[in-house]
Design a protein around this motif. Structure first.
Motif, PDB file in Angstrom:
ATOM      1  N   ASN A   1       0.997  -1.083   0.008  1.00 18.51           N
ATOM      2  CA  ASN A   1       0.005   0.102   0.053  1.00 18.51           C
ATOM      3  C   ASN A   1       0.868   1.286   0.074  1.00 18.51           C
ATOM      4  OD1 ASN A   1      -2.764  -1.189   0.178  1.00 18.51           O
ATOM      5  ND2 ASN A   1      -1.733  -2.235   2.152  1.00 18.51           N
ATOM      6  N   ASN A   2       1.112   1.843  -1.276  1.00 24.79           N
ATOM      7  CA  ASN A   2       2.008   3.015  -1.317  1.00 24.79           C
ATOM      8  C   ASN A   2       1.402   3.890  -2.298  1.00 24.79           C
ATOM      9  OD1 ASN A   2       4.060   4.543  -1.292  1.00 24.79           O
ATOM     10  ND2 ASN A   2       5.837   3.123  -2.167  1.00 24.79           N
ATOM     11  N   ALA A   3       1.412   5.132  -2.169  1.00 23.74           N
ATOM     12  CA  ALA A   3       1.057   6.136  -3.104  1.00 23.74           C
ATOM     13  C   ALA A   3       1.980   7.215  -2.932  1.00 23.74           C
ATOM     14  CB  ALA A   3      -0.410   6.549  -3.013  1.00 23.74           C
ATOM     15  N   GLY A   4       2.283   8.029  -3.868  1.00 21.00           N
ATOM     16  CA  GLY A   4       3.067   9.235  -3.918  1.00 21.00           C
ATOM     17  C   GLY A   4       2.558  10.255  -4.748  1.00 21.00           C
ATOM     18  N   ILE A   5       3.251  11.488  -4.240  1.00 17.91           N
ATOM     19  CA  ILE A   5       2.928  12.719  -4.995  1.00 17.91           C
ATOM     20  C   ILE A   5       4.063  13.030  -6.025  1.00 17.91           C
ATOM     21  CG2 ILE A   5       2.918  15.264  -4.788  1.00 17.91           C
ATOM     22  CD1 ILE A   5       1.893  14.733  -1.731  1.00 17.91           C
ATOM     23  N   PHE A   6       3.810  13.229  -7.425  1.00 18.51           N
ATOM     24  CA  PHE A   6       4.589  13.509  -8.558  1.00 18.51           C
ATOM     25  C   PHE A   6       4.074  14.418  -9.419  1.00 18.51           C
ATOM     26  CE2 PHE A   6       5.570   9.376  -6.714  1.00 18.51           C
ATOM     27  CZ  PHE A   6       6.916   9.232  -6.966  1.00 18.51           C
TER      28      PHE A   6
ATOM     29  N   SER B   1      -7.123   2.049  -4.287  1.00 18.32           N
ATOM     30  CA  SER B   1      -8.601   2.156  -4.443  1.00 18.32           C
ATOM     31  C   SER B   1      -9.112   3.530  -3.614  1.00 18.32           C
ATOM     32  CB  SER B   1      -9.537   1.219  -3.717  1.00 18.32           C
ATOM     33  OG  SER B   1      -9.193   0.833  -2.399  1.00 18.32           O
ATOM     34  N   SER B   2      -8.240   4.036  -2.653  1.00 17.34           N
ATOM     35  CA  SER B   2      -8.644   5.139  -2.077  1.00 17.34           C
ATOM     36  C   SER B   2      -7.260   5.818  -1.519  1.00 17.34           C
ATOM     37  CB  SER B   2      -9.463   5.061  -0.864  1.00 17.34           C
ATOM     38  OG  SER B   2      -8.922   4.118   0.191  1.00 17.34           O
ATOM     39  N   ALA B   3      -7.615   7.170  -1.124  1.00 20.72           N
ATOM     40  CA  ALA B   3      -6.404   7.986  -0.546  1.00 20.72           C
ATOM     41  C   ALA B   3      -7.202   9.103   0.083  1.00 20.72           C
ATOM     42  CB  ALA B   3      -5.569   8.188  -1.555  1.00 20.72           C
ATOM     43  N   LEU B   4      -6.515   9.633   1.255  1.00 18.08           N
ATOM     44  CA  LEU B   4      -7.047  10.836   1.784  1.00 18.08           C
ATOM     45  C   LEU B   4      -5.805  11.995   1.597  1.00 18.08           C
ATOM     46  CD1 LEU B   4      -8.969  12.419   3.669  1.00 18.08           C
ATOM     47  CD2 LEU B   4      -7.762  11.594   5.746  1.00 18.08           C
TER      48      LEU B   4
ATOM     49  N   LYS C   1       1.572  23.315   2.601  1.00 11.44           N
ATOM     50  CA  LYS C   1       1.748  21.880   2.775  1.00 11.44           C
ATOM     51  C   LYS C   1       0.839  20.779   2.113  1.00 11.44           C
ATOM     52  CE  LYS C   1       3.105  18.407   6.424  1.00 11.44           C
ATOM     53  NZ  LYS C   1       3.319  18.538   7.773  1.00 11.44           N
ATOM     54  N   THR C   2       1.393  19.978   1.398  1.00  9.60           N
ATOM     55  CA  THR C   2       0.438  19.057   0.697  1.00  9.60           C
ATOM     56  C   THR C   2       0.847  17.628   1.130  1.00  9.60           C
ATOM     57  OG1 THR C   2       0.227  20.246  -1.274  1.00  9.60           O
ATOM     58  CG2 THR C   2      -0.286  18.105  -1.491  1.00  9.60           C
ATOM     59  N   THR C   3      -0.083  16.746   1.672  1.00  8.31           N
ATOM     60  CA  THR C   3       0.215  15.527   2.309  1.00  8.31           C
ATOM     61  C   THR C   3      -0.803  14.461   1.605  1.00  8.31           C
ATOM     62  OG1 THR C   3       0.895  16.628   4.296  1.00  8.31           O
ATOM     63  CG2 THR C   3       0.747  14.245   4.441  1.00  8.31           C
ATOM     64  N   VAL C   4      -0.390  13.228   1.377  1.00 14.46           N
ATOM     65  CA  VAL C   4      -1.160  11.807   1.547  1.00 14.46           C
ATOM     66  C   VAL C   4      -1.169  11.556   2.745  1.00 14.46           C
ATOM     67  CG1 VAL C   4      -1.190   9.935   0.333  1.00 14.46           C
ATOM     68  CG2 VAL C   4      -0.461  11.580  -0.879  1.00 14.46           C
ATOM     69  N   LEU C   5      -2.385  11.505   3.469  1.00 13.65           N
ATOM     70  CA  LEU C   5      -2.430  11.055   4.838  1.00 13.65           C
ATOM     71  C   LEU C   5      -2.922   9.540   5.067  1.00 13.65           C
ATOM     72  CD1 LEU C   5      -4.807  13.884   6.069  1.00 13.65           C
ATOM     73  CD2 LEU C   5      -2.348  13.552   6.540  1.00 13.65           C
ATOM     74  N   GLN C   6      -3.492   9.137   4.107  1.00 12.64           N
ATOM     75  CA  GLN C   6      -4.067   7.600   4.286  1.00 12.64           C
ATOM     76  C   GLN C   6      -3.963   6.953   2.761  1.00 12.64           C
ATOM     77  OE1 GLN C   6      -7.743   7.065   6.220  1.00 12.64           O
ATOM     78  NE2 GLN C   6      -7.092   7.709   7.963  1.00 12.64           N
ATOM     79  N   VAL C   7      -3.774   5.668   2.815  1.00 13.59           N
ATOM     80  CA  VAL C   7      -3.686   4.818   1.624  1.00 13.59           C
ATOM     81  C   VAL C   7      -4.562   3.637   1.609  1.00 13.59           C
ATOM     82  CG1 VAL C   7      -2.287   3.641  -0.145  1.00 13.59           C
ATOM     83  CG2 VAL C   7      -1.423   5.847   0.883  1.00 13.59           C
ATOM     84  N   ASN C   8      -5.663   3.521   0.967  1.00 15.68           N
ATOM     85  CA  ASN C   8      -6.297   2.303   1.013  1.00 15.68           C
ATOM     86  C   ASN C   8      -6.964   2.170   2.635  1.00 15.68           C
ATOM     87  OD1 ASN C   8      -6.357   1.332  -1.843  1.00 15.68           O
ATOM     88  ND2 ASN C   8      -4.469   0.112  -1.399  1.00 15.68           N
ATOM     89  N   GLY C   9      -7.358   3.321   2.903  1.00 12.89           N
ATOM     90  CA  GLY C   9      -7.630   3.288   4.368  1.00 12.89           C
ATOM     91  C   GLY C   9      -6.784   3.251   5.488  1.00 12.89           C
TER      92      GLY C   9
END
Length: 505
Positions: free
Chosen positions: A178-183, A215-218, A259-267
């Motif tokens: 479970n890993n997502a990133g900002i690019f 499937s989801s990201a906060l 500040k931009t942040t990915v807080l959650q990935v797939n819940g």
């Protein structure tokens, strides 16, 4: 290291130009055998999670030889190849179909030209295959690409080993489930120096870097630790799948942090937090003390690559300089050399421009470098500096070490300083401004004969007093200033007054 203009003209003569592979395009796959007889398959390397640096060159290319002997790519490979952190691979391709193997070794049997042995001391694979150059629409040598594990290619200039690694940092690399990133992030405004209110509209590409489908990201945007916007994204992204994200506009009127942040990935939690946050800092813009400023630019060894503009807060262009063929959107788009254009600067020269600001308010300077490597510090020690007119020794803004573009904001006062001398109806003309050797003064059709000209320094001390000579249009004087201290002076004649800057460099 730039491409030789003479060589570029020769290439144009033998083949029509086509577009290079666009940045972010999918890299064409290939399999080829290197000089040691080992097969190299690009997509196999990428699928193993490696960043690939592809260098296409020709043995007769002098800039290629110079860059090769800088050992930048060799040093990069030593640090990030199998003997280093094992994050990258390098493939070097001789792309000219007219040269034989002897040219790579610098042997007498070379059927073209080779300055030496390209193989000796090179630890990464060398491939003699012109089809690869054609596959990537290579139009000049050397051409280098960083190819990411998601198979996207980005052209880079002849960077240092550290510069290559920084360029590779834009690559998404898979890790965990479970890993997502900002690019491809952009803060949504060109300016980081605030003069008045700005609107920022941050946007980026969300990429799935996990083996599990995303499937989801906060996602959260904060301004000075206060939540400005949140997005609950949902959908389906396979490994290296992408989704565009855009936050709601944020009004920024004071210094602070975005500040931009990915807080959650797939819940839940992200398995790799290294690419989950982007932070932008905004500062107060420099303020001038008058509605006039001195801009000084020193070019690097490629002065024709530079273009600049002065804009007001509405984006209207008030002044400009440099190569018009590069223009405001030409930064980093001419890796084969800057196009010919009016206004192009020479190499390693100092240029001065007096900026006239029509009113108080907010202004900005915008710089474009055709090659995309700024004006300092790889190919000369160029710079830009902005000064108050009364103090040409202390720059308020300075820069030069940037990539394709640089944007700087500043402000001007709404009122003229109280001690500024009033201007009369008689017209007084001073030139050049700034002056270095001789200051020329002319007064056209004065209401009465001016007896003399008086010049005061910025401390109010009399620097010069002299008579005027009559001319067909009024009165004039030529005043030597070569031994005067640098600074702002006030020139008075009769009831006419004007400012002049003495600047020696």
């Amino acid at each position: 290291m730039r491409f030789s203009p003479t060589l570029f003209a020769w290439l144009l003569a033998i083949a029509p130009m086509q577009a290079q592979l666009p940045d972010g395009a999918v890299a064409p796959d290939f399999t080829a055998t290197d000089l040691n007889g080992q097969s190299r398959h690009l997509y196999d390397l990428l699928d193993s999670g490696k960043v690939v640096v592809l260098e296409v060159f020709a043995t007769w290319c002098a800039p290629c030889w110079a860059y090769h002997n800088s050992h930048a790519v060799q040093d990069f490979f030593a640090e990030h190849g199998p003997a280093g952190d094992n994050a990258a691979r390098v493939l070097m391709v001789e792309g000219d179909p007219g040269t034989n193997l002897n040219c790579l070794y610098g042997n007498q049997g070379c059927n073209s030209f080779s300055p030496g042995n390209w193989v000796n001391g090179t630890d990464f694979p060398i491939i003699n295959n012109d089809a690869i150059g054609n596959l990537y629409d290579v139009q000049y040598y050397p051409t280098l690409y960083v190819i990411c594990p998601n198979r996207k290619a980005y052209e880079i200039s002849q960077l240092s080993d550290e510069g290559i690694w920084q360029a590779a940092g834009r690559c998404p690399v898979a890790a965990g489930a479970n890993n997502a990133g900002i690019f491809d992030y952009h803060k949504g405004t060109e300016m980081s120096e605030l003069c008045g209110a700005h609107t920022a509209e941050p946007a980026f590409t969300l990429i799935n870097l996990g083996t599990a489908p995303l499937s989801s990201a906060l996602l959260e945007l904060r301004w000075n630790n206060s939540v400005a916007d949140t997005i609950q994204w949902s959908g389906y992204l396979p490994l290296y799948g992408e989704a565009p994200i855009a936050f709601a506009p944020v009004e920024i009127s004071a210094p602070g942090q975005l500040k931009t942040t990915v807080l959650q990935v797939n819940g839940g939690a992200d398995d790799d937090l290294s690419n989950n946050t982007r932070i932008d800092h905004f500062t107060a813009a420099t303020q001038l003390n008058s509605q006039q400023a001195l801009l000084k630019i020193r070019t690097d060894q490629y002065g024709a690559e530079l273009y600049w503009e002065l804009r007001d807060e509405d984006g209207s262009v008030l002044d400009r300089g440099g190569n018009l063929a590069v223009g405001p959107n030409g930064g980093g788009q001419f890796p084969a050399g800057a196009p010919n254009g009016a206004g192009a600067y020479g190499n390693n020269v100092v240029v001065r421009d007096t900026l006239q600001l029509p009113t108080g308010g907010c202004y900005s300077l915008h710089f474009s470098d055709a090659y995309g490597d700024g004006i300092c510090c790889n190919y000369g020690f160029g710079y830009y500096r902005l000064y108050n007119m009364d103090n040409p020794a202390l720059p308020l803004l300075t820069g030069g070490e940037f990539g394709a573009q640089d944007h700087r904001g500043f402000g001007a006062p709404t009122t003229v300083q109280a001690d500024d001398p009033p201007l009369s109806a008689d017209k007084i003309t001073l030139y050049p401004n700034p002056a270095r050797e001789i200051l020329y003064l002319a007064i056209e059709h004065p209401t009465r004969r001016p007896a003399s000209v008086l010049i005061y320094n910025s401390f109010g001390q009399l620097q010069y007093a002299g008579a005027l000579e009559e001319s067909a249009d009024g009165w004039q004087a030529a005043i030597p200033v070569h031994d005067w201290p640098e600074g702002l002076y006030i020139v008075r004649s009769g009831d006419a007054a004007q400012k002049i800057l003495i600047h020696k460099e």
